[in-house]
Design a protein around this motif. Structure first.
Motif, mmCIF file in Angstrom:
data_model
loop_
_atom_site.group_PDB
_atom_site.id
_atom_site.type_symbol
_atom_site.label_atom_id
_atom_site.label_comp_id
_atom_site.label_asym_id
_atom_site.label_seq_id
_atom_site.Cartn_x
_atom_site.Cartn_y
_atom_site.Cartn_z
ATOM 1 N N THR A 104 0.868 -1.229 0.200
ATOM 2 C CA THR A 104 0.124 0.026 0.081
ATOM 3 C C THR A 104 0.921 1.432 -0.080
ATOM 4 O O THR A 104 0.816 2.120 -0.688
ATOM 5 C CB THR A 104 -0.878 0.034 1.472
ATOM 6 N N THR A 135 -1.222 -1.801 -5.330
ATOM 7 C CA THR A 135 -2.723 -1.614 -5.431
ATOM 8 C C THR A 135 -3.359 -1.594 -4.147
ATOM 9 O O THR A 135 -4.479 -2.206 -3.899
ATOM 10 C CB THR A 135 -3.417 -2.581 -6.462
ATOM 11 N N ALA A 136 -2.571 -0.938 -3.123
ATOM 12 C CA ALA A 136 -3.066 -0.682 -1.618
ATOM 13 C C ALA A 136 -3.414 -2.122 -1.104
ATOM 14 O O ALA A 136 -2.694 -3.062 -1.371
ATOM 15 C CB ALA A 136 -4.349 0.474 -1.685
ATOM 16 N N CYS A 148 -12.585 -3.483 -10.643
ATOM 17 C CA CYS A 148 -12.438 -2.062 -10.059
ATOM 18 C C CYS A 148 -13.854 -1.568 -9.836
ATOM 19 O O CYS A 148 -15.012 -1.622 -10.785
ATOM 20 C CB CYS A 148 -11.584 -1.247 -10.769
ATOM 21 N N MET A 170 -13.433 6.091 -3.988
ATOM 22 C CA MET A 170 -12.048 5.651 -3.659
ATOM 23 C C MET A 170 -11.903 4.927 -2.434
ATOM 24 O O MET A 170 -11.135 4.296 -2.184
ATOM 25 C CB MET A 170 -11.053 7.068 -3.354
ATOM 26 N N VAL A 171 -12.864 5.080 -1.545
ATOM 27 C CA VAL A 171 -12.842 4.634 -0.092
ATOM 28 C C VAL A 171 -13.837 3.818 0.086
ATOM 29 O O VAL A 171 -13.833 2.620 0.711
ATOM 30 C CB VAL A 171 -12.766 5.694 0.865
ATOM 31 N N ALA A 194 -9.636 -2.648 -1.650
ATOM 32 C CA ALA A 194 -8.744 -1.698 -1.427
ATOM 33 C C ALA A 194 -9.169 -0.294 -1.790
ATOM 34 O O ALA A 194 -10.207 -0.226 -2.549
ATOM 35 C CB ALA A 194 -7.546 -1.877 -2.283
ATOM 36 N N PHE A 195 -8.791 0.784 -1.133
ATOM 37 C CA PHE A 195 -8.860 1.920 -1.590
ATOM 38 C C PHE A 195 -8.540 1.983 -3.264
ATOM 39 O O PHE A 195 -7.688 1.134 -3.604
ATOM 40 C CB PHE A 195 -7.775 3.166 -0.877
ATOM 41 N N GLY A 196 -9.303 2.879 -3.705
ATOM 42 C CA GLY A 196 -9.151 2.957 -5.065
ATOM 43 C C GLY A 196 -10.278 2.061 -5.875
ATOM 44 O O GLY A 196 -10.217 1.667 -7.032
ATOM 45 N N ASN A 209 -9.977 -1.269 -6.023
ATOM 46 C CA ASN A 209 -8.988 -2.431 -6.587
ATOM 47 C C ASN A 209 -9.382 -3.538 -5.731
ATOM 48 O O ASN A 209 -8.630 -4.137 -4.804
ATOM 49 C CB ASN A 209 -7.563 -1.999 -6.361
#
Lengths: 84, 363, 401
Positions: free
Chosen positions: C106, C160-161, C256, C261-262, C387-389, C391
């Motif tokens: 991350t 990818t976080a 995705c 984002m979160v 993940a954030f993003g 992902n």
């Protein structure tokens, strides 16, 4: 001390900046999430900027209330003692 | 063998917007001096007043205010470059299935500026947690790819490759595999690196070349029709590592170039050009390529003209190679070897073909 | 396509370093959470994290000089060294030719970033240490593994976080399955850092000292760190050398959200599960166990549980979160999840969700394996990573047929 209208306009500016709008686009009753695509991050940042500006502490639990500008004003007024 | 078609390219560098700017003599000529702009209006605390930054880049002017005011430069540049690539490819996002479009972006550390600023806030605010929640996502390295996916609705595979100077070819390899395994039909692949005081100072203090700034994104389309328009195609991407005490970096790179040719079933005499990570005065990579090819070929680097674009270096190199075919003198269908080497012993090589007229000729 | 098996496990975690200690921690439901020591947390209302305080890089690393590398690289390299030892692969043997390393992260070398920030505050940007700057690039996590083990194949860092470990395992699986390599080291690494602690606190997503995934009273994550690396090996290669096999890698899925984002997205996560199942060639009813992303935030666990419901209907298998023990190790998290999953298959048990007291009425179909490890035959298991993003990445493992 500023007048209520002054506070309301200051809050409108804070909200507009975080929500990436012009102040005149923020209606008193406009729902942040439904009408301005706000999310929890932006809501927290609005709260943070208000806390910094008016030197008040407002618990995050109040965020559920703060859905529009008028509601934000009411919550802040309560914690900042504006109505007294 | 047929490679994966490249159907679009979006690139922003200090030389300007679009690939043609990279083929201009001021950038492309051997020994061209660095393209530098005054950056004192951009930031206060910089080691030098000029830099190879993207002059006048204004995300609000390009993308509007809504949803952009908390973007860092890397994210904004990535989104703009993706947009250019999509338009160049004629990719219709209204009709395409978003679940079948992926995005792979290369970086070094994500936005070092965002991350350092955020960490700094925890030390200078009255309380360490009085940080801006809206900026928190900017501290993760996949911020640019995540935000670009949101902006355009790309719901397929979405990856961020931290590879420094090799990030783009590593991203390209990742993207080729993802296409091959059916995780997407179309993948935008690129790399982005922003100019910030942190980046400028890090380069300065580490004794590296002055920091540049660039974003370049390409559209790979597995199912592009063989007779459809394409700028070029990626035939093979190879990589290797040279650990201490193991094969030398040169041997490893030579092996990468040989494998790339073998995979593409291409003989050395078909390759007409190379684009290496060699800086002016260096020959390590070009020597390795020359060893494999058995003869000297044209060198299509951008040399020192754009500063150190770190993760975006090889992406800019590919844009430059394609530009030479599209609007320069490079032969239609000609093959180019692109190479790079990192600081710790990692190397990469790619074999690409460039078309002159968006694929109306096919050999 | 070749079959791919897991032949070595290398956990460097707050509940144990090395597979024996880690397995003991999972079985006992041990908590690795403790007061933060790696940075000054005194200004934070919440001051606990999952630090790997027992990690001594010099005790594990044989080739890498720790001082030249950041903590995350050290964690990755040490985890890889342990995994190779566990796999019984000869150090420096011929297998290293063409073998590679794929490491997810991350925040890369976050402690190096914070060192530079401290120097910047003290003396301005010009005061930043050039040696620290050289330790900064995140690509070095994979290079650290390659350097430590003398690998000459692909070395790749995926950023990818918080699903990066699964991204790494997925890509490494493809490398082995497709014949690019016979052996790949894959997993993730991250270090505890002040800015992530601050950010998660600010989001209201950080709990005080007990992470309680799927509990009605769950109130957030605990930041954590570690290195988690697996040896993925061509099944024939493993058989030829008589290697012990923990599990087979069946496949993976990535996609995705492209929404926020979160905030996680139920439909997108469900879609990722279907992609993973399709890639692995299994059906939902084949899955005996899910190693959850299970961060312990109200939002993640509810969305994850609903996505499970969408895909599995009434037949959801037990789903537990080892983050209850480790905290959120960020890029290493799904690497640890994969190690736990491989052990669940090999050892016949389900790792528990500890700190669990109260069922969440919003997700009655969730069996979180509360508090105590449970004996079970696990033939197919799913390891979630989000993940954030947006992902998402999910890896699938199976018992060796």
């Amino acid at each position: 001390m500023s007048q209520p209208a002054g506070h309301l306009e200051e809050l409108r500016e804070i909200v507009a900046e975080v929500l990436e709008l012009e102040p005149e686009e923020v209606a008193d009753g406009g729902d942040f999430v439904e009408e301005y695509e706000a999310d929890s991050l932006r809501a927290i940042e609005i709260l943070a900027r208000i806390e910094k500006r008016y030197k008040v502490e407002i618990p995050q639990s109040e965020l559920n209330e703060m859905r529009n500008l008028k509601a934000v004003y009411d919550v802040v007024a309560r914690y900042a003692g504006w109505g007294e | 063998m047929t490679g994966v078609p490249i159907t679009g390219c979006g690139v922003l560098t200090a030389a300007g917007e679009g690939p043609a700017a990279l083929a201009a003599p001021a950038v492309a000529a051997a020994g061209a001096p660095a393209v530098r702009v005054d950056v004192t209006g951009l930031y206060e605390d910089l080691p030098r007043p000029t830099a190879s930054a993207i002059a006048g880049f204004d995300v609000r002017a390009t993308l509007g205010r809504k949803g952009t005011s908390f973007f860092d430069r890397a994210t904004a540049l990535a989104i703009v470059a993706c947009g250019h690539a999509v338009r160049d490819a004629g990719l219709d996002l209204e009709t395409a299935d978003p679940a079948r479009i992926g995005l792979v972006l290369g970086t070094t550390t994500g936005s070092l500026g965002s991350t350092m600023d955020y960490s700094r806030e925890t030390l200078v605010q009255d309380r360490p947690y009085l940080v801006n929640p809206v900026l928190f996502p900017n501290t993760v390295m996949n911020c640019a790819s995540g935000q670009a996916a949101i902006w355009y609705g790309f719901k397929g595979v979405n990856a961020t490759v931290a590879g420094g100077p090799l990030a783009f070819l590593q991203s390209l390899r990742y993207a080729m595999n993802a296409l091959d395994r059916g995780f997407a039909d179309t993948i935008l692949v690129g790399a982005v690196e922003e100019f910030t005081p942190q980046a400028a100072w890090a380069a300065e203090l580490a004794g590296a070349r002055p920091a540049g700034e660039a974003a370049a994104v390409f559209v790979l389309d597995r199912h592009a029709r063989a007779d459809g328009p394409a700028l070029g195609e990626v035939l093979a991407v190879t990589t290797g590592f040279s650990p201490t005490g193991g094969p030398s970096v040169t041997e490893t790179l030579t092996g990468c170039v040989r494998r790339a040719l073998a995979r593409a079933n291409v003989s050395a005499d078909e390759v007409g050009a190379m684009a290496t990570g060699d800086l002016p005065g260096e020959t390590a990579e070009s020597d390795a390529v020359t060893t494999v090819l058995g003869r000297q070929v044209a060198h299509l680097g951008v040399g020192d003209a754009l500063g150190d674009c770190r993760a975006a270096t090889q992406a800019v190199a590919l844009a430059r190679v394609l530009a030479e075919h599209r609007c320069g003198d490079a032969p239609d269908g000609g093959l180019t070897v692109i190479t790079g080497r990192g600081a710790d012993g990692a190397v990469t090589a790619a074999l690409v073909r460039g078309w002159r007229d968006a694929g109306t000729h096919r050999g | 396509m070749s079959r791919v098996v897991v032949t070595g496990l290398g956990p460097v975690s707050s509940i144990g370093i090395g597979v024996t200690a880690f397995l003991g921690g999972l079985r006992a439901g041990r908590s690795g959470v403790s007061p933060i020591e790696s940075f000054d947390a005194s200004g934070f209302p919440h001051r606990h994290a999952g630090e790997t305080k027992d990690f001594r890089p010099e005790a594990v690393l044989r080739r890498l000089k720790p001082e030249a590398w950041g903590r995350s690289s050290q964690l990755a390299a040490a985890a890889a060294r342990l995994a190779v030892r566990d796999a019984g692969l000869d150090p420096g043997g011929s297998w290293t030719g063409g073998a590679g390393a794929v490491i997810g992260t991350t925040s890369g070398e976050s402690q190096v970033v914070e060192l530079l920030v401290a120097q910047q505050l003290a003396d301005g940007f010009a005061g930043m240490d050039p040696e620290a700057i050289r330790r900064l690039p995140a690509e070095r996590l994979a290079y650290a593994v390659a350097e430590e083990l003398g690998l000459t194949g692909e070395a790749l860092t995926l950023a990818t976080a918080c699903s990066a470990g699964n991204y790494a395992i997925g890509y490494a699986y493809d490398c082995v399955a497709g014949g690019e390599a016979d052996v790949m080291l894959a997993g993730g690494a991250d270090s505890v850092c002040r800015w992530a602690h601050a950010g998660f606190y600010r989001l209201g997503a950080l709990t005080e000292r007990e992470c309680r995934p799927f509990d009605a009273g769950r109130s957030g994550i605990l930041t954590a760190e570690g290195g988690a690396v697996l040896v993925l090996e061509n099944a024939d290669h493993a058989a030829a050398r008589g290697a012990r096999v923990y599990a087979e890698v069946l496949g993976y899925g990535v996609n995705c959200d492209a929404g926020h984002m979160v905030a996680p997205d139920e439909d997108s996560i469900a879609a990722c599960m279907r992609i993973a199942h399709g890639n692995a060639g299994i059906r939902p009813q084949d899955v005996d166990y899910i190693s959850a992303h299970g961060t312990g935030t109200p939002a993640n666990d509810l969305v994850e549980a609903r996505a499970v419901r969408q895909v599995f209907g009434d037949g959801a298998p037990p789903i537990s979160s080892i983050k209850s023990m480790l905290g959120h190790t960020m890029g290493a998290a799904s690497g640890f999840g994969a190690i736990a999953t491989a052990l669940a298959i090999a050892e016949g048990f389900l790792p528990p969700t500890i700190n669990w007291t109260t069922p969440d009425p919003g997700m009655p179909w969730v069996d979180p394996v509360p508090n105590t490890a449970r004996p079970a035959e696990v033939r197919v298991a799913q390891n979630n990573g989000f993940a954030f993003g947006g992902n998402n990445a999910i890896t699938m493992f199976g018992a060796v047929r």
